[in-house]
Design an enzyme around this catalytic site. Sequence first.
Site, PDB file in Angstrom:
ATOM      1  N   GLY A 125       0.788  -1.219   0.000  1.00  0.00           N
ATOM      2  CA  GLY A 125       0.000   0.000   0.000  1.00  0.00           C
ATOM      3  C   GLY A 125       0.826   1.277   0.000  1.00  0.00           C
ATOM      4  O   GLY A 125       0.338   2.331  -0.392  1.00  0.00           O
ATOM      5  N   GLU A 126       2.090   1.185   0.423  1.00  0.00           N
ATOM      6  CA  GLU A 126       2.916   2.378   0.526  1.00  0.00           C
ATOM      7  C   GLU A 126       3.371   2.852  -0.863  1.00  0.00           C
ATOM      8  O   GLU A 126       3.868   2.074  -1.675  1.00  0.00           O
ATOM      9  CB  GLU A 126       4.153   2.124   1.385  1.00  0.00           C
ATOM     10  N   ALA A 127       3.218   4.164  -1.106  1.00  0.00           N
ATOM     11  CA  ALA A 127       3.548   4.737  -2.410  1.00  0.00           C
ATOM     12  C   ALA A 127       5.027   4.523  -2.759  1.00  0.00           C
ATOM     13  O   ALA A 127       5.366   4.279  -3.915  1.00  0.00           O
ATOM     14  CB  ALA A 127       3.214   6.223  -2.424  1.00  0.00           C
TER      15      ALA A 127
END
Length: 364
Positions: A125-127
């Site tokens: 989920g982390e960009a």
Amino acid sequence: MNFRDAYSDDYNSEDTEKIEIKKLEVEEEPLDPKIAEAIFCFNKKWKTGISLLESEGIITQDKKSIANFLFKYNDKLSKSELGEILAGKDDNVELLIEFTELLNFTGVSFAEGLRSYLTKFLLPGEAQKISRMMEVFAGKYLKDNPTTFPDTDCAFILAFALIMLNTDAHNPAILEKDKMTKAQFVQNSRGTWHGNDPPQELLEMLYDEIVGNEIQMKTKGDPDKKGWVKSIKGSLFEQNKRWLCLIGNELRWYKNPTRGRPEDPEKPLGYIKLEYVMVNEMDDRFCISSTLPKNIEFYVYEEKKPVAVTTLQFEITCESAAQVEHWAAAVRKNVTFEVEPEFDPKHYKKPKSKAKNFKKTKKF
């Protein structure tokens, strides 16, 4: 190969078959008990599984050795744990690079290459982690198709843009009037190739591919496939426009969009188990029927209790032939033959429907 070759009229979904393991073949023999145990541990916590594999001498600490194992047993490993180990920490992408090198994108369209890549693991989920993974993918795709993009940066920017488009186009929470149009996607991409515009033909083709066929980027607990269908029908039971969720070997339908999680407020209206079934495609629908000499059974909720209904085949009507193809392929992939069927041909009698309330066709 340039982008026109990759997106020519001759291109079709069969091109995805070119995306194969370059150096390894997945073995069909029963798993070695040590490997099976390590896979079990990996799927709970990847660090435990990797430590066990190293202690048993199955892999070494070399990143290529680990990548080979992760690729060889990819279909047996937890996609969420794969995403965590491959994403790495900080700028450490050595393992991700070795893993990605095992894919061959030669002659495959950019969208299909990205689609295949994202089936191998669960995108974090982390960009920052997504950015690292897209950069590695872009580099490998350009290496296999050196004339498609000016450089890796251009491929990377477009890969990230496709992920954003995919989310926008297929998120049921975004109203149709608010979704990105083809003209907006082209406009947003202008000047992203070092000040120059990507070919409009390429952008329009990519837009059509992504909007027409969602890249399934799951998070933990999400269905394998979800979306609207025109109608569902089995025997005298019929419902118009339902939201389908394919979760493991179970196909569920709902009145409104949902991820199909137990904690979601939207509850299923019914479901069908994908055990010992086959899937046949027609022009605007696909049909599910039993592989055993008996009728198939599905369940409809009446007063929060599942009521069994039997039918020769269960029909799902879609909006287009392309949607039929995509749904049928996804359902086939989730059919199981693992549970011993509760069926004795010697004592077979045609089952009677237990659904007393379905004497007339139900439409909603």
